[in-house]
Design a protein around this motif. Sequence first.
Motif, short mmCIF file in Angstrom:
data_model
loop_
_atom_site.label_atom_id
_atom_site.label_comp_id
_atom_site.label_asym_id
_atom_site.label_seq_id
_atom_site.Cartn_x
_atom_site.Cartn_y
_atom_site.Cartn_z
N LEU A 34 7.15 3.48 0.72
CA LEU A 34 7.10 4.91 1.04
C LEU A 34 5.85 5.55 0.47
O LEU A 34 5.18 6.35 1.15
CB LEU A 34 8.35 5.61 0.51
N GLN A 35 5.49 5.22 -0.76
CA GLN A 35 4.30 5.79 -1.36
C GLN A 35 3.06 5.38 -0.61
O GLN A 35 2.13 6.19 -0.43
CB GLN A 35 4.21 5.36 -2.83
N LEU A 36 3.00 4.15 -0.15
CA LEU A 36 1.85 3.68 0.63
C LEU A 36 1.69 4.51 1.90
O LEU A 36 0.58 4.94 2.24
CB LEU A 36 2.04 2.20 0.98
N VAL A 233 -7.78 7.58 6.90
CA VAL A 233 -6.71 6.63 7.25
C VAL A 233 -7.02 5.27 6.62
O VAL A 233 -6.11 4.47 6.37
CB VAL A 233 -6.54 6.47 8.78
N GLU A 234 -8.32 5.03 6.33
CA GLU A 234 -8.72 3.77 5.70
C GLU A 234 -8.15 3.63 4.29
O GLU A 234 -8.12 2.53 3.73
CB GLU A 234 -10.24 3.65 5.62
N VAL A 235 -7.74 4.76 3.71
CA VAL A 235 -7.16 4.73 2.37
C VAL A 235 -5.93 3.82 2.34
O VAL A 235 -5.58 3.26 1.30
CB VAL A 235 -6.79 6.16 1.91
N THR A 236 -5.29 3.64 3.48
CA THR A 236 -4.10 2.79 3.56
C THR A 236 -4.41 1.39 3.07
O THR A 236 -3.64 0.79 2.31
CB THR A 236 -3.59 2.71 5.01
N ALA A 237 -5.56 0.85 3.50
CA ALA A 237 -5.94 -0.51 3.08
C ALA A 237 -6.23 -0.56 1.60
O ALA A 237 -5.88 -1.53 0.91
CB ALA A 237 -7.15 -0.98 3.88
N THR A 238 -6.88 0.46 1.06
CA THR A 238 -7.18 0.51 -0.37
C THR A 238 -5.89 0.57 -1.18
O THR A 238 -5.71 -0.15 -2.17
CB THR A 238 -8.05 1.74 -0.69
N ALA A 247 2.09 -7.27 2.39
CA ALA A 247 2.28 -8.00 3.65
C ALA A 247 3.42 -7.41 4.47
O ALA A 247 3.39 -7.42 5.71
CB ALA A 247 2.55 -9.48 3.36
N ARG A 248 4.42 -6.86 3.80
CA ARG A 248 5.55 -6.25 4.52
C ARG A 248 5.32 -4.76 4.76
O ARG A 248 5.68 -4.23 5.81
CB ARG A 248 6.84 -6.45 3.72
N SER A 249 4.70 -4.10 3.79
CA SER A 249 4.55 -2.64 3.87
C SER A 249 3.43 -2.21 4.81
O SER A 249 3.55 -1.18 5.49
CB SER A 249 4.28 -2.07 2.48
N MET A 250 2.34 -2.97 4.87
CA MET A 250 1.18 -2.54 5.65
C MET A 250 1.49 -2.39 7.14
O MET A 250 1.13 -1.38 7.75
CB MET A 250 0.02 -3.51 5.42
N PRO A 251 2.12 -3.36 7.79
CA PRO A 251 2.43 -3.17 9.22
C PRO A 251 3.27 -1.93 9.48
O PRO A 251 3.03 -1.20 10.45
CB PRO A 251 3.18 -4.45 9.59
N LYS A 252 4.27 -1.69 8.62
CA LYS A 252 5.12 -0.50 8.80
C LYS A 252 4.30 0.77 8.58
O LYS A 252 4.48 1.76 9.30
CB LYS A 252 6.29 -0.54 7.82
N ALA A 253 3.41 0.75 7.60
CA ALA A 253 2.58 1.92 7.32
C ALA A 253 1.67 2.23 8.49
O ALA A 253 1.49 3.39 8.89
CB ALA A 253 1.77 1.70 6.05
N VAL A 254 1.06 1.21 9.07
CA VAL A 254 0.14 1.41 10.20
C VAL A 254 0.87 2.02 11.39
O VAL A 254 0.43 3.02 11.97
CB VAL A 254 -0.51 0.07 10.61
N ARG A 255 2.02 1.44 11.74
CA ARG A 255 2.76 1.95 12.90
C ARG A 255 3.26 3.38 12.66
O ARG A 255 3.12 4.25 13.51
CB ARG A 255 3.94 1.04 13.20
N GLY A 256 3.82 3.61 11.49
CA GLY A 256 4.40 4.91 11.20
C GLY A 256 3.38 6.01 11.04
O GLY A 256 3.50 7.10 11.61
N VAL A 257 2.32 5.73 10.27
CA VAL A 257 1.32 6.76 9.97
C VAL A 257 0.54 7.15 11.21
O VAL A 257 0.33 8.33 11.49
CB VAL A 257 0.37 6.27 8.86
#
Length: 486
Positions: A34-36, A233-238, A247-257
């Motif tokens: 969630l924080q990500l 939006v690149e801050v997501t990767a940082t 590995a689990r959070s990033m795909p969900k973050a990309v789709r949701g954000v």
Amino acid sequence: MPANTDSAAPDGEPTATAYEERGEVGYRRSLSHLQLQMIAFGGAVGVGLFLGLGEQLSSVGPGLILSYLVVGALVYLLMRALGEMTVYRPATGGFVSYAREFVGPRFAHLTGWIYVTVAVLVGIAEISAVGVYTTYWFPDAPAWLSPLVALCLVFGTNVLTVRAFGLIESAAAAIKVIAIVLFLVTGVLVVLFGGSGAPEASVANLWEGGFLPNGVWPVVLVMQAVVFSFSAVEVTATAAGEAKDAARSMPKAVRGVVFRLGLFYIGSVLVLSMLLPTDRYSGDESPFVTALSSLGVPYLGGIMNLVVLSASLSGVNAALYATIRLLRNLAAHGSAPKVTVLIDRRGVPTGALVFTSFLYLVGVVLILFADAGSVFFLALDAASVGILLAWMAIFVSHLRFRARVRDGSIAPVDFRMPGFPYTDWCCLAVLVTIFCSLVFDSGTAYAGLIATLALVGVHGLTYEIAKRRVARHGLPDVTPVGRTKD
């Protein structure tokens, strides 16, 4: 962090050893899923939406939605490309780390320093916007006072551990989400059922003054400002480099954000265009405040201005968070001042934080000599050009990443860029088109283009200086302060 791939040596020659990212030493992976997501959302929803949208509506008209649709699709594909590389190897250095691994150290140096410069400019833009917002309540206050207070607040937030930072930024992002949702719902209700309190609100505003009152060309010209609106939006990767399970959070973050960003930005353009004719908006005041103040409801404009102010502070917070980690990544490879490699035992890059905060102070000094609103738009134009180059670098790095996957030196991941390689090349073509359109802009965007190209030349020289310094003295020690070497 080692990765199963070849890397580039400091002199640019490929080696057969596994890539090792020195810039990851000292960080702690403690951000939740969630924080990500909230950090990513909070960084991308800042003054680009709450202040920059007013100037864009005034110059383009309701047809601004076309610009946001194109750039929104571009952002989705950008995040898919970046997300694929992040799932392969999470890194606080983000796309700079991937540029170094898949393209080369010179490319990473140029990309990293251009983005750091951009991030500082964005920070200055956000800080100057604080001055614009506070004049709503305190028109006679010194222009530098509120930005200086804002800078102290974000510095204090970034000194905390990443977990504490994540909690604070998540709360700030939640305020923005709630405020935008309430605005969209209120705006739609006013347009559909409004009476004497909103005489100008009408769906007909979308076409009565002309959907594109100034023609199609402004839709293209404004895209560089729209890119700025989506920046961070690149801050997501940082942030994924400090996530518990990237590995689990990033795909969900990309789709949701990306979905929420598209909904909020495009929805805001539509609602604002219906509440008032677009020529009523300007860059001197948040369009949300302008629209709500027109309803005649006491204190409504002031409440929204408070929300916009918190959004600006959140934007500075996220920009500073990303900047200091990218800067430390550069320093770990000898491409930045040695002091910026310092990191404390809690995982806070204190050296880069102090260095970057000092640069932010320059923005406050600028406000002493110029109107805060003019500083914002000057910084926006300069930053937008740099962001275009940074996004190009992400797609170039992804193309090289996939080449490594294709030749078998890297194992493929499940979260893949759709439509590869055509989507990569199409996105690069759109970004190049936007970049070239700045040549025909008679305003400050053209000056920003020239300044950014000069910056590329300058950092081409600084790379040579850094390479020679590393050859003489070696790479800096990345051990956290207060911790002994292993």
